[in-house]
Design a protein around this motif. Structure first.
Motif, short mmCIF file in Angstrom:
data_model
loop_
_atom_site.label_atom_id
_atom_site.label_comp_id
_atom_site.label_asym_id
_atom_site.label_seq_id
_atom_site.Cartn_x
_atom_site.Cartn_y
_atom_site.Cartn_z
N GLY A 171 0.81 -1.21 0.00
CA GLY A 171 0.00 0.00 0.00
C GLY A 171 0.85 1.26 0.00
N LEU A 172 1.91 1.27 0.81
CA LEU A 172 2.81 2.43 0.85
C LEU A 172 3.46 2.65 -0.51
N ALA A 173 3.88 1.56 -1.16
CA ALA A 173 4.52 1.68 -2.47
C ALA A 173 3.52 2.19 -3.51
N ARG A 174 2.30 1.69 -3.45
CA ARG A 174 1.28 2.09 -4.43
C ARG A 174 0.95 3.58 -4.31
N ILE A 175 0.82 4.06 -3.08
CA ILE A 175 0.50 5.48 -2.87
C ILE A 175 1.62 6.37 -3.38
N ARG A 227 3.40 5.96 -5.89
CA ARG A 227 3.43 5.99 -7.36
C ARG A 227 2.23 6.73 -7.97
N ARG A 228 1.28 7.14 -7.12
CA ARG A 228 0.08 7.80 -7.65
C ARG A 228 0.42 9.16 -8.25
N GLN A 229 -0.22 9.46 -9.39
CA GLN A 229 0.06 10.70 -10.09
C GLN A 229 -0.43 11.93 -9.33
N ASP A 230 -1.50 11.76 -8.53
CA ASP A 230 -2.02 12.93 -7.80
C ASP A 230 -1.24 13.21 -6.52
N MET A 231 -0.28 12.36 -6.20
CA MET A 231 0.66 12.57 -5.08
C MET A 231 -0.03 12.94 -3.76
N PRO A 232 -0.99 12.13 -3.30
CA PRO A 232 -1.72 12.49 -2.08
C PRO A 232 -0.85 12.54 -0.83
N GLY A 233 0.27 11.82 -0.85
CA GLY A 233 1.12 11.79 0.34
C GLY A 233 2.04 12.98 0.48
N LEU A 234 2.03 13.88 -0.48
CA LEU A 234 2.96 15.01 -0.46
C LEU A 234 2.31 16.34 -0.11
N TYR A 235 1.00 16.34 0.12
CA TYR A 235 0.32 17.58 0.45
C TYR A 235 0.22 17.76 1.97
N TYR A 236 0.00 19.02 2.40
CA TYR A 236 -0.39 19.25 3.78
C TYR A 236 -1.71 18.54 4.04
N ASP A 237 -1.89 18.03 5.25
CA ASP A 237 -3.13 17.37 5.59
C ASP A 237 -3.92 18.22 6.59
N ASN A 238 -5.16 17.85 6.79
CA ASN A 238 -6.01 18.44 7.82
C ASN A 238 -5.33 18.28 9.19
N ILE A 239 -5.41 19.27 10.06
CA ILE A 239 -4.79 19.19 11.39
C ILE A 239 -5.35 18.02 12.20
N TYR A 240 -6.59 17.60 11.91
CA TYR A 240 -7.18 16.44 12.60
C TYR A 240 -6.60 15.11 12.11
N GLY A 241 -6.07 15.08 10.88
CA GLY A 241 -5.66 13.83 10.25
C GLY A 241 -6.65 13.43 9.18
N THR A 242 -6.27 12.49 8.32
CA THR A 242 -7.16 12.10 7.22
C THR A 242 -8.45 11.50 7.76
N GLN A 273 0.96 10.17 3.87
CA GLN A 273 1.14 8.90 3.18
C GLN A 273 0.94 7.68 4.09
N PRO A 274 1.59 7.61 5.26
CA PRO A 274 1.32 6.44 6.11
C PRO A 274 -0.12 6.40 6.62
N GLN A 275 -0.75 7.55 6.80
CA GLN A 275 -2.16 7.55 7.22
C GLN A 275 -3.04 6.87 6.17
N ILE A 276 -2.83 7.25 4.90
CA ILE A 276 -3.64 6.68 3.82
C ILE A 276 -3.40 5.18 3.72
N ALA A 277 -2.12 4.76 3.82
CA ALA A 277 -1.79 3.34 3.70
C ALA A 277 -2.40 2.53 4.84
N ILE A 278 -2.33 3.06 6.07
CA ILE A 278 -2.90 2.34 7.21
C ILE A 278 -4.42 2.26 7.09
N ALA A 279 -5.06 3.35 6.64
CA ALA A 279 -6.52 3.34 6.46
C ALA A 279 -6.92 2.25 5.48
N GLU A 280 -6.18 2.12 4.38
CA GLU A 280 -6.48 1.07 3.39
C GLU A 280 -6.25 -0.32 3.98
N PHE A 281 -5.18 -0.47 4.76
CA PHE A 281 -4.86 -1.74 5.41
C PHE A 281 -5.99 -2.17 6.35
#
Length: 477
Positions: free
Chosen positions: A127-131, A133-148, A347-355
């Motif tokens: 999951g971490l590797a897949r995220i 490689r995504r073209q929209d690069m969700p793991g590189l933006y600022y996130d909400n202060i609460y978390g995803t 990035q790790p938040q998104i990967a853990i949520a998918e997991f």
């Protein structure tokens, strides 16, 4: 989890806690069948599990018995009540532990590291590797202060097992449990305030108190049932305590699970004296029994409990993903998080949520609980075999930490220095005390699967302890 595994875990816990002593006859198959409303074959399967783990031994026409050879060390002693709040020390010793660089030639028994080599981690790594490689690069933006939102929704579902009815809006994702604890402490306390802590206690929380100019009041703690409520009540009557900070489930370093009635009683004390409770539940999911134990937060009706946890012990510490359910202190915690780290890495938040959403987490936990319980038994057996006579050891009911107590007057600081050239490191007991108590104690990690190398490391610890004790005895003669 199947019925026979549940029953085996229940009986195993009773044996470990001393309800059944070596040589005692265990309840008959028929009696357990009636008591628990299960079939005879279910009980027989449970006893086979206990046989495999060395906790039960069949005798023809007589039933099952606790093996006589399974002589367990005595439990650690309960510490004396603290006379007054103290400034926290021991930073140099904590730094020595945490600055150690992982090396293949050093067996690291001191750090709180889970086993990350298990195959059940592979979906998370993919999951971490897949995220990435995504073209929209969700793991590189600022996130909400609460978390995803996706992760907070999954955590809220996860916490149902602990008895908590939480929504995503009740949770704040943090950079590990350490930030959850520190933001909670700063949200409630100010420099000079007093915080009551279980003793021995997690060194990270105490060093946070030290860094913020606060004092700790150490409360004696039973190795099976947790913090002394009588001593805590007396302390609350004598001192202006601002908060109670403790780890009631699979405690670090003692490994106990505080019984539910005592959790309720502790919450009642906090309500009576109007103090907050900062509950560290980072090991709660690693209880050897199922369902996992309830949190103090699950009984909280007025928002005074701040529940802190993370995926550092259940998955991997390098993910740096934790969370806090701050109750009435939500706005203050958000402010403290903003001025420390801001938003947490997405990035790790998104990967853990998918997991979690894909259903990988529960099978992973089942595997790790079973592994850690087997490893605990092996570690206790090694301590019994290799350590000096009279050594005491905890009976962890979850997680992967063993607390070992050597004779009074022993110095584990000297022991750790003696082990340095032998490629072994331990966690010295004094870092788990605000005032430097427990110098004769140490903590060892048993997360990794037992190997001859790890057994040899434990043997070296025991041999060095025996040698140092002999040297001390010869100096006093």
């Amino acid at each position: 989890m199947t019925l026979y595994v549940n029953l085996a875990e229940l009986l195993g816990t009773r044996i470990e806690q001393g309800f059944y002593r070596p040589g005692d006859r265990l309840p008959s198959v028929r009696a357990l069948s009636v008591e628990h409303g299960v079939s005879l074959s279910t009980v027989q399967q449970a006893y086979r599990v206990l046989e495999d783990s060395g906790l039960a031994m069949p005798k023809p026409k007589s039933g099952y018995f606790v093996p006589v050879s399974r002589a367990l060390p005595e439990l650690p002693a309960i510490g004396r009540p603290a006379q007054r709040p103290v400034d926290i020390s021991q930073w140099d010793q904590v730094l020595e532990l945490i600055r150690a660089v992982p090396r293949k030639d050093v067996v690291q028994l001191g750090r709180g590291m889970p086993d990350i080599t298990t195959p059940t981690m592979k979906p998370l790594l993919r999951g971490l590797a897949r995220i990435s490689r995504r073209q929209d690069m969700p793991g590189l933006y600022y996130d909400n202060i609460y978390g995803t939102l996706e992760l907070r929704e999954q955590i809220a579902r996860l916490m149902l097992d602990s008895g908590c009815q939480l929504s995503a809006s009740d949770l704040v994702v943090t950079t590990g449990c350490h930030e959850a604890l520190s933001t909670s402490i700063r949200a409630i306390c100010e420099p000079g305030d007093i915080v009551a802590v279980d003793s021995p206690s997690f060194h990270g929380a105490m060093q946070t108190l030290k860094g913020l100019g606060m004092k700790a009041l150490e409360i004696p703690t039973d190795p099976l049932t947790g913090i002394s409520l009588d001593a805590l009540e007396l302390a609350l009557e004598q001192w202006p305590i601002k908060a109670i900070q403790l780890t009631p489930n699979c405690n670090n370093p003692l490994g106990y699970i505080m019984p539910e009635p005592r959790k309720r009683a502790l919450l009642n004390l906090a309500q009576r004296f109007d103090v907050a409770i900062i509950e560290d539940d980072v090991y709660g999911e690693l209880s050897y029994t199922y369902p996992r134990p309830r949190t103090i937060k699950s009984f909280d009706e007025d928002g005074r409990v701040l529940l802190c946890s993370s995926f550092s012990k259940t998955l991997a510490p390098g993910l740096r993903i934790g969370w806090v359910a701050p109750g009435r202190y939500l706005e203050r915690v958000l402010h403290m998080k903003y001025i420390s780290t801001g938003s947490t890495a997405p990035q790790p938040q998104i990967a853990i949520a998918e997991f979690l959403k894909a259903g990988h987490f529960e099978p992973h936990l089942r595997r790790m609980r079973s592994q850690y319980q087997r490893n605990r038994d092996a570690m206790i057996d090694w301590v019994t075999r290799y350590f000096p006579a009279g050594t005491r050891a905890s009976r962890p009911q979850g997680s992967f930490m063993l607390w070992v107590e050597l004779p009074d007057g022993f110095d584990t600081l000297k022991l750790n220095r003696a082990l340095h050239d032998q490629g072994v490191q331990i966690a010295v007991g004094s870092i788990f005390s605000a005032s430097g108590k427990y110098r004769n104690c140490l903590r060892m990690n048993y997360a990794a699967k037992p190997t001859p190398q790890i057994e040899e490391a434990v043997r070296k610890v025991g041999a060095a302890a025996i040698r140092l004790l002999a040297e001390t005895d010869s100096c006093t003669d």
